[in-house]
Design an enzyme around this catalytic site. Structure first.
Site, PDB file in Angstrom:
ATOM      1  N   GLY A   2       0.902  -1.138  -0.094  1.00 57.42           N
ATOM      2  CA  GLY A   2      -0.098  -0.114  -0.059  1.00 57.42           C
ATOM      3  C   GLY A   2       0.981   1.210  -0.123  1.00 57.42           C
ATOM      4  O   GLY A   2       0.297   2.315   0.274  1.00 57.42           O
TER       5      GLY A   2
ATOM      6  N   GLY B  29       2.216   2.491  -2.808  1.00 56.22           N
ATOM      7  CA  GLY B  29       2.632   3.051  -4.031  1.00 56.22           C
ATOM      8  C   GLY B  29       3.661   2.723  -4.910  1.00 56.22           C
ATOM      9  O   GLY B  29       3.998   3.022  -5.858  1.00 56.22           O
TER      10      GLY B  29
ATOM     11  N   GLU C  57      -4.284  -9.211 -12.147  1.00 55.72           N
ATOM     12  CA  GLU C  57      -4.796  -8.343 -11.245  1.00 55.72           C
ATOM     13  C   GLU C  57      -6.351  -7.605 -11.680  1.00 55.72           C
ATOM     14  O   GLU C  57      -6.924  -7.392 -10.747  1.00 55.72           O
ATOM     15  CB  GLU C  57      -3.494  -6.917 -11.564  1.00 55.72           C
ATOM     16  CG  GLU C  57      -4.225  -5.887 -10.695  1.00 55.72           C
ATOM     17  CD  GLU C  57      -2.968  -5.556  -9.535  1.00 55.72           C
ATOM     18  OE1 GLU C  57      -1.847  -5.824  -9.682  1.00 55.72           O
ATOM     19  OE2 GLU C  57      -3.205  -4.680  -8.792  1.00 55.72           O
TER      20      GLU C  57
ATOM     21  N   ASP D 238       2.870  -1.129 -13.904  1.00 62.88           N
ATOM     22  CA  ASP D 238       3.793  -1.850 -12.961  1.00 62.88           C
ATOM     23  C   ASP D 238       4.119  -3.036 -13.542  1.00 62.88           C
ATOM     24  O   ASP D 238       5.515  -3.331 -13.205  1.00 62.88           O
ATOM     25  CB  ASP D 238       2.815  -1.912 -11.744  1.00 62.88           C
ATOM     26  CG  ASP D 238       2.285  -0.638 -11.132  1.00 62.88           C
ATOM     27  OD1 ASP D 238       2.515   0.519 -11.753  1.00 62.88           O
ATOM     28  OD2 ASP D 238       1.263  -0.517 -10.422  1.00 62.88           O
TER      29      ASP D 238
HETATM   30  C1  GLA Z   1      -1.173   2.112 -10.049  1.00 66.66           C
HETATM   31  C2  GLA Z   1      -1.619   0.873 -11.380  1.00 66.66           C
HETATM   32  C3  GLA Z   1      -1.035   1.604 -12.374  1.00 66.66           C
HETATM   33  C4  GLA Z   1      -1.087   2.719 -12.891  1.00 66.66           C
HETATM   34  C5  GLA Z   1      -0.754   3.726 -11.503  1.00 66.66           C
HETATM   35  C6  GLA Z   1      -1.187   5.158 -11.612  1.00 66.66           C
HETATM   36  O1  GLA Z   1      -0.042   1.628  -9.703  1.00 66.66           O
HETATM   37  O2  GLA Z   1      -1.268  -0.437 -11.269  1.00 66.66           O
HETATM   38  O3  GLA Z   1      -1.455   0.821 -13.477  1.00 66.66           O
HETATM   39  O4  GLA Z   1      -2.262   3.424 -13.258  1.00 66.66           O
HETATM   40  O5  GLA Z   1      -1.659   3.102 -10.478  1.00 66.66           O
HETATM   41  O6  GLA Z   1      -0.618   5.652 -12.343  1.00 66.66           O
END
Ligand code: GLA
Length: 385
Positions: A120, A122, A158, A170
């Protein structure tokens, strides 16, 4: 081998009889290009030295044994009984499920995993969990998928059990990361180029707010829907195919009354961010960090006011960054509603800035923010034992 890799490997050996294959699967940072990966934009992520380590080996049964070291939890499932569950289980099972959906034969295996990546925050612990497992399965079953195919498989994973309709950033960064390099990913063509990150005199500093508002995954899907809705209107109104085709946010104004205020704001942010990221990519390649940093602040403003995925804790930390002349750029990073800020700070001022910002944060919210130090690393790979 580092200590976490050894720990994961030792736990495996203590519990299972065969020698495991070991993998490292990284989280990511993102310099700029937020919430545009699912909108045909560009993103600039890099894989990091915070991630998940996997130990995996076939076990000659029809059962998969998972051991999530960081949660101190285990799960045994029969191959024929792979289904949606909750929490971390959803991420690993959804990856297995994607291989099964492809009609591939998966046999039983033992799998121990754990890491040094905050949940969590980011920095995409979920893509790290998915990517390491997909990479390991691809290797032990010799399926022969390319890194790009694995990234796409993880993205579908996902979407499926966890139900978060993420873009590709990601999972792509997880597979294609390159030590000391930034990835410039075109999310429309799904092609990338690398460029070396030269931060001469500056450093990247991440501050984790330690909050993760529960809205994160539901609001993520809402943003995605709002963008789709806005794009449908813009396609009709402007005769375009993609947000990428809009060259200035001014082009949106004539369509404003055709969409709700919120949808308009979301579209405006997306158009601005796609333009901004292209500009930022040039600046970073020219090592013009000062101008690049200004764009990071603009991105934060857009994410906070137009896209509304920030929160008071993130906004506070970005304000603290703005007040310090040695922080040349800062913004929230990732999906939002908590997690980290990414800051570019003059080397000699890093410690002072971090100490001041975290102390002010503690006073305001009574939360100990966490400083996360990162190095840019290679994407998911095997580790020699
Ligand atoms: C998350 C999602 C990504 C992207 C970011 C925002 O990390 O997994 O695909 O959209 O948010 O940029």
């Amino acid at each position: 081998m580092n200590t976490i890799a050894s720990k994961v490997s030792d736990i495996f050996k203590a519990n299972y009889s065969s020698a495991p294959h070991l993998y490292y699967s990284p989280g990511r940072i993102n310099f700029i290009g937020e919430h545009v990966d699912y909108n045909d934009g560009f993103v600039m992520p890099a894989a990091i030295d915070k991630g998940i380590y996997y130990a995996i080996a076939l076990n000659n049964t029809n059962e998969i044994n998972f051991h999530a070291v960081d949660f101190d939890e285990k799960l045994t499932v029969n191959i024929r009984d792979v289904k949606k569950m909750t929490g971390w289980k959803n991420y690993v099972l959804s990856v297995v499920n994607e291989f099964l959906i492809k009609g591939l034969e998966i046999k039983g295996f033992d799998c121990v995993f754990g890491g040094n990546i905050a949940n969590g925050a980011g920095i995409s612990s979920s893509a790290a969990v998915e990517g390491g497992l997909a990479f390991g399965i691809n290797e032990i079953f010799k399926f022969g998928f390319s890194r790009k195919e694995l990234a796409l498989l993880c993205q579908r994973a996902e979407h499926n059990f966890p139900g978060v309709k993420t873009g590709i950033m990601d999972q792509y960064a997880n597979m294609f990361g390159k030590k000391a390099n930034v990835i410039l990913l075109d999310c429309r063509s799904i092609e990338h180029q690398y460029f070396p990150l030269k931060l001469e005199g500056y450093e990247i500093a991440l501050i984790n707010t330690k909050v993760h508002h529960s809205l994160a995954s539901s609001e993520y899907n809402v943003r995605r829907k709002q963008c789709e809705e806005g794009l449908e209107i813009l396609k009709k109104e402007l005769g375009i195919n993609s947000f990428r085709d809009i060259k200035s946010p001014d082009e949106l104004i004539t369509s404003k009354n055709k969409m709700g205020e919120k949808v308009y704001d979301r579209c405006k942010y997306v158009v601005e961010e796609i333009i901004r990221t292209q500009e930022a990519a040039k600046l970073l390649q020219q090592n013009n960090l000062i101008e690049f940093g200004k764009l990071m602040f603009e991105t934060h403003e857009g994410l906070s006011k137009l896209y509304e995925v920030s929160c008071k804790e993130l906004d506070f930390l970005v304000e603290k960054a703005k007040e310090n002349k040695d922080v040349i750029g800062a913004r929230m990073m990732g999906g939002g509603f908590g997690g980290c800020t990414i800051n570019i700070v003059k080397k000699e001022s890093v410690q002072g800035f971090l100490a001041g910002a975290t102390a002010a944060y503690k006073q305001k919210f009574n939360i100990e923010a966490e400083v996360i130090e990162v190095e840019i690393e290679d994407g998911t790979h095997a580790i020699n034992i």
